[in-house]
Enzyme design. Structure first.
Site, PDB file in Angstrom:
ATOM      1  N   TYR A  56      32.920  49.714  17.632  1.00 15.24           N
ATOM      2  CA  TYR A  56      31.999  50.744  17.153  1.00 15.24           C
ATOM      3  C   TYR A  56      32.493  52.108  17.635  1.00 15.24           C
ATOM      4  O   TYR A  56      32.182  52.563  18.732  1.00 15.24           O
ATOM      5  CB  TYR A  56      30.564  50.480  17.639  1.00 15.24           C
ATOM      6  CG  TYR A  56      30.055  49.076  17.337  1.00 15.24           C
ATOM      7  CD1 TYR A  56      30.630  48.293  16.338  1.00 15.24           C
ATOM      8  CD2 TYR A  56      28.998  48.511  18.063  1.00 15.24           C
ATOM      9  CE1 TYR A  56      30.193  47.008  16.076  1.00 15.24           C
ATOM     10  CE2 TYR A  56      28.545  47.225  17.797  1.00 15.24           C
ATOM     11  CZ  TYR A  56      29.162  46.485  16.808  1.00 15.24           C
ATOM     12  OH  TYR A  56      28.723  45.200  16.550  1.00 15.24           O
ATOM     13  N   PRO A 203      19.546  41.185  11.707  1.00 17.40           N
ATOM     14  CA  PRO A 203      18.271  40.453  11.675  1.00 17.40           C
ATOM     15  C   PRO A 203      17.195  41.047  10.778  1.00 17.40           C
ATOM     16  O   PRO A 203      16.298  40.332  10.341  1.00 17.40           O
ATOM     17  CB  PRO A 203      17.814  40.497  13.144  1.00 17.40           C
ATOM     18  CG  PRO A 203      18.410  41.764  13.676  1.00 17.40           C
ATOM     19  CD  PRO A 203      19.732  41.907  12.991  1.00 17.40           C
ATOM     20  N   PRO A 209      11.121  45.798   2.276  1.00 11.92           N
ATOM     21  CA  PRO A 209      10.038  45.483   1.345  1.00 11.92           C
ATOM     22  C   PRO A 209      10.612  45.180  -0.038  1.00 11.92           C
ATOM     23  O   PRO A 209      11.520  45.861  -0.510  1.00 11.92           O
ATOM     24  CB  PRO A 209       9.206  46.770   1.344  1.00 11.92           C
ATOM     25  CG  PRO A 209       9.499  47.418   2.661  1.00 11.92           C
ATOM     26  CD  PRO A 209      10.916  47.067   2.976  1.00 11.92           C
TER      27      PRO A 209
END
Ligand SMILES: NC(=O)c1ccc[n+]([C@@H]2O[C@H](COP(=O)([O-])OP(=O)(O)OC[C@H]3O[C@@H](n4cnc5c(N)ncnc54)[C@H](OP(=O)(O)O)[C@@H]3O)[C@@H](O)[C@H]2O)c1
Length: 286
Positions: A56, A203, A209
């Site tokens: 990263y 996760p 939604p």
């Protein structure tokens, strides 16, 4: 009810809902300031497991975490990963777990994170071009030298876990896994049987939604968000699961951490369990 803490390797106690730092931008300045604030807020909210990696930003993410969190609070675990490297200055990133690379990345992580020992170090990927015994042997040497406390692996199969356990004590596994992405269910089962921490990455990203009507329905019943339902499902699915959701936004961080206290009913869990067929990735589902 499953405990909210887990002892990695039997002795390193962390809260089961962690934080993944990969998506924290390190530049430009204002974005870095927000990243520092988000990392600090995670710890303030009681998060004691923070995941980063050499990959990263080539160490920039480790430096950011040290800037935000050092000196580290008692009980805070910042875990990093090694084994992916550039082919040369400015070159491509590729799996590279040759002994010299692992040693360099560990030394750099110690410096960047400002610690004398990495309490948990994870091999980012098994490097197919380097003998497994050389990769894991190097990590074990680093452990013998006191630079590394415990060892974990990432994106492995059940078979690889078995082979690795013949060479080192594996205390954690980090594979891609979520409510809608249960390809690695057999790896999770193997971890559960052996008491190995399983840190599912990605996760919450899948549980936006609209991703699944059943998740939205359960969220509405609980007055929660889809991301919270996805995290609560993970926490309740197995006591060895330690999710590491990542976000660069304060509001999402607070929302994710609050999922620690969300309890699904048996009926809600049953309905969510049917969403993904174990052993198949979302792309493969009908
Ligand atoms: N071992 C490995 O190979 C590996 C690979 C990838 C990642 N990881 C680790 O796993 C951690 C998590 O993985 P990830 O970042 O890929 O997936 P993730 O945590 O499931 O999802 C992060 C994404 O979801 C969004 N998000 C987070 N919380 C949200 C919420 N409450 N509502 C709506 N959107 C939300 C974030 O956007 P916003 O920033 O806009 O909130 C971000 O785009 C990483 O930080 C890293 O530490 C490990």
């Amino acid at each position: 009810m499953a405990s909210n803490t887990f002892r990695i390797g039997g002795d390193l106690a962390v809260g089961r809902l962690g934080f993944g730092a990969m998506r924290l931008p390190t530049e430009p300045g204002p974005a870095r300031e927000t990243s520092v604030a988000v990392a600090r807020r995670a710890v303030e909210l009681g998060v004691t497991l923070v995941d980063t990696a050499h990959l990263y930003g080539g160490g920039a993410n480790e430096e950011l975490l040290a800037e935000a969190l050092h000196p580290y609070a008692e009980g805070l675990l910042v875990t990093t990963k090694v084994g992916v490297a550039r082919t040369g200055p400015g070159g491509e990133w590729k799996l590279d777990a040759r002994p010299g690379i692992l040693r360099d990345q560990v030394e750099n992580a110690l410096t960047r994170l400002r610690v004398e020992r990495l309490e948990l170090l994870q091999l980012h990927r098994i490097d197919p071009e380097t003998p497994l015994a050389d990769q894991l042997g190097t990590l074990r040497e680093l452990q013998d030298e006191g630079k590394v406390g415990r060892l974990g692996l990432s994106e492995i199969s059940v078979e690889e876990l078995g082979l690795a356990r013949e060479l080192i004590d594996v205390v954690s596994v980090q594979n891609r896994y979520s409510l809608l992405d249960r390809e690695h269910e057999p790896v999770l089962a193997a971890c559960e049987a052996a008491g190995i921490a399983f840190l599912p990455w990605r996760p919450v990203a899948v549980a936006v939604p609209g991703a699944a009507a059943e998740i939205d329905a359960v969220a509405a019943e609980l007055g929660a968000t889809a991301a919270q339902v996805a995290l609560a499902w993970l926490l309740g699915h197995s006591p060895v699961v330690l999710p590491i959701p990542g976000t660069a936004r304060m509001a999402h961080l607070e929302e994710n951490v609050a999922a620690r206290d969300l309890r699904l009913t048996r009926d809600q869990r049953d309905r969510l369990d049917t969403l993904a067929i174990p052993g198949r990735s979302p792309e493969e589902r009908d």
